[in-house]
Motif scaffolding. Structure first.
Motif, mmCIF file in Angstrom:
data_model
loop_
_atom_site.group_PDB
_atom_site.id
_atom_site.type_symbol
_atom_site.label_atom_id
_atom_site.label_comp_id
_atom_site.label_asym_id
_atom_site.label_seq_id
_atom_site.Cartn_x
_atom_site.Cartn_y
_atom_site.Cartn_z
ATOM 1 N N VAL A 278 49.378 -24.248 30.382
ATOM 2 C CA VAL A 278 49.619 -25.529 31.092
ATOM 3 C C VAL A 278 50.564 -26.362 30.901
ATOM 4 O O VAL A 278 51.466 -26.659 32.054
ATOM 5 C CB VAL A 278 48.630 -26.990 30.972
ATOM 6 C CG1 VAL A 278 48.566 -28.068 31.068
ATOM 7 C CG2 VAL A 278 46.923 -26.449 30.554
ATOM 8 N N ILE A 279 51.629 -26.553 29.832
ATOM 9 C CA ILE A 279 52.938 -26.595 29.336
ATOM 10 C C ILE A 279 53.436 -25.642 30.010
ATOM 11 O O ILE A 279 54.799 -25.682 30.358
ATOM 12 C CB ILE A 279 53.057 -26.544 27.321
ATOM 13 C CG1 ILE A 279 52.040 -27.566 27.830
ATOM 14 C CG2 ILE A 279 54.627 -26.395 27.253
ATOM 15 C CD1 ILE A 279 52.596 -28.345 25.867
ATOM 16 N N GLU A 280 53.114 -24.505 30.189
ATOM 17 C CA GLU A 280 54.546 -23.269 30.227
ATOM 18 C C GLU A 280 54.375 -23.344 31.881
ATOM 19 O O GLU A 280 54.969 -23.715 32.509
ATOM 20 C CB GLU A 280 54.211 -21.752 30.479
ATOM 21 C CG GLU A 280 54.041 -21.519 29.437
ATOM 22 C CD GLU A 280 53.439 -20.272 29.001
ATOM 23 O OE1 GLU A 280 52.939 -19.926 29.523
ATOM 24 O OE2 GLU A 280 53.255 -20.013 27.562
ATOM 25 N N LEU A 281 52.958 -23.705 32.775
ATOM 26 C CA LEU A 281 53.817 -24.550 34.337
ATOM 27 C C LEU A 281 53.379 -25.505 34.698
ATOM 28 O O LEU A 281 54.605 -25.587 35.669
ATOM 29 C CB LEU A 281 51.740 -24.641 34.809
ATOM 30 C CG LEU A 281 51.120 -24.821 35.832
ATOM 31 C CD1 LEU A 281 51.949 -23.913 37.295
ATOM 32 C CD2 LEU A 281 49.823 -24.858 36.076
ATOM 33 N N ALA A 282 54.006 -26.801 34.111
ATOM 34 C CA ALA A 282 54.433 -27.548 33.500
ATOM 35 C C ALA A 282 56.485 -27.274 33.891
ATOM 36 O O ALA A 282 57.174 -27.686 34.458
ATOM 37 C CB ALA A 282 53.929 -28.877 32.787
ATOM 38 N N VAL A 283 56.729 -27.392 32.972
ATOM 39 C CA VAL A 283 57.764 -26.258 32.929
ATOM 40 C C VAL A 283 58.139 -25.590 34.026
ATOM 41 O O VAL A 283 59.548 -26.102 34.421
ATOM 42 C CB VAL A 283 58.372 -25.495 31.813
ATOM 43 C CG1 VAL A 283 59.648 -25.031 31.589
ATOM 44 C CG2 VAL A 283 58.089 -26.945 30.624
ATOM 45 N N GLY A 284 57.452 -24.538 34.691
ATOM 46 C CA GLY A 284 57.570 -24.126 35.861
ATOM 47 C C GLY A 284 58.037 -24.753 37.007
ATOM 48 O O GLY A 284 59.146 -24.814 37.692
ATOM 49 N N VAL A 285 57.023 -26.038 36.872
ATOM 50 C CA VAL A 285 56.951 -26.691 38.025
ATOM 51 C C VAL A 285 58.346 -27.754 38.939
ATOM 52 O O VAL A 285 59.271 -27.658 39.715
ATOM 53 C CB VAL A 285 56.170 -27.605 38.261
ATOM 54 C CG1 VAL A 285 56.338 -28.729 39.128
ATOM 55 C CG2 VAL A 285 54.475 -27.015 38.469
ATOM 56 N N VAL A 286 58.969 -28.363 36.924
ATOM 57 C CA VAL A 286 60.040 -28.933 36.243
ATOM 58 C C VAL A 286 61.259 -28.010 36.852
ATOM 59 O O VAL A 286 62.184 -28.218 38.041
ATOM 60 C CB VAL A 286 60.550 -29.354 35.346
ATOM 61 C CG1 VAL A 286 61.610 -30.098 35.123
ATOM 62 C CG2 VAL A 286 58.864 -30.778 34.925
ATOM 63 N N ILE A 287 61.479 -27.010 36.234
ATOM 64 C CA ILE A 287 62.811 -26.189 36.977
ATOM 65 C C ILE A 287 62.711 -25.796 38.396
ATOM 66 O O ILE A 287 63.894 -25.914 38.760
ATOM 67 C CB ILE A 287 62.599 -24.876 36.107
ATOM 68 C CG1 ILE A 287 62.994 -25.337 34.891
ATOM 69 C CG2 ILE A 287 63.654 -23.832 36.879
ATOM 70 C CD1 ILE A 287 62.716 -24.400 33.491
ATOM 71 N N GLY A 288 61.556 -25.457 39.209
ATOM 72 C CA GLY A 288 61.244 -25.451 40.317
ATOM 73 C C GLY A 288 61.814 -26.402 41.102
ATOM 74 O O GLY A 288 62.704 -26.492 42.112
#
Length: 86
Positions: free
Chosen positions: A14-24
């Protein structure tokens, strides 16, 4: 109930996904700026003198009937750049 939610949030996925969304989301601004400043003028140069670029008017003299292929190509290039980075 809160413990289950906390366990779900603390999993790495979940945390990795959230970071990916923010960077995207942040990178989308960079790609959009690149497209507006570099890609759109190049497409407009191929399409003619005006900035409308590649496209045509279905009914001459009516701006609402302009079919803009340049905007579609720009959106495809934006998608490909963002997908390549992410």
């Amino acid at each position: 109930m809160l413990q289950g939610f906390k366990d779900f949030i603390m999993r790495g996925n979940v945390i990795e996904l959230a970071v990916g969304v923010v960077i995207g989301a942040a990178f989308t601004g960079v790609v959009t700026s690149f497209s507006d400043a570099i890609i759109n003028p190049l497409l407009a140069a191929l399409g003619g003198v005006d900035y409308s670029g590649l496209g045509f008017h279905v009914r001459e003299g009516n701006e609402a009937t302009f079919v803009d292929f340049g905007a579609v190509l720009t959106a495809i290039i934006n998608f490909l750049l963002i997908a390549a980075v992410i």
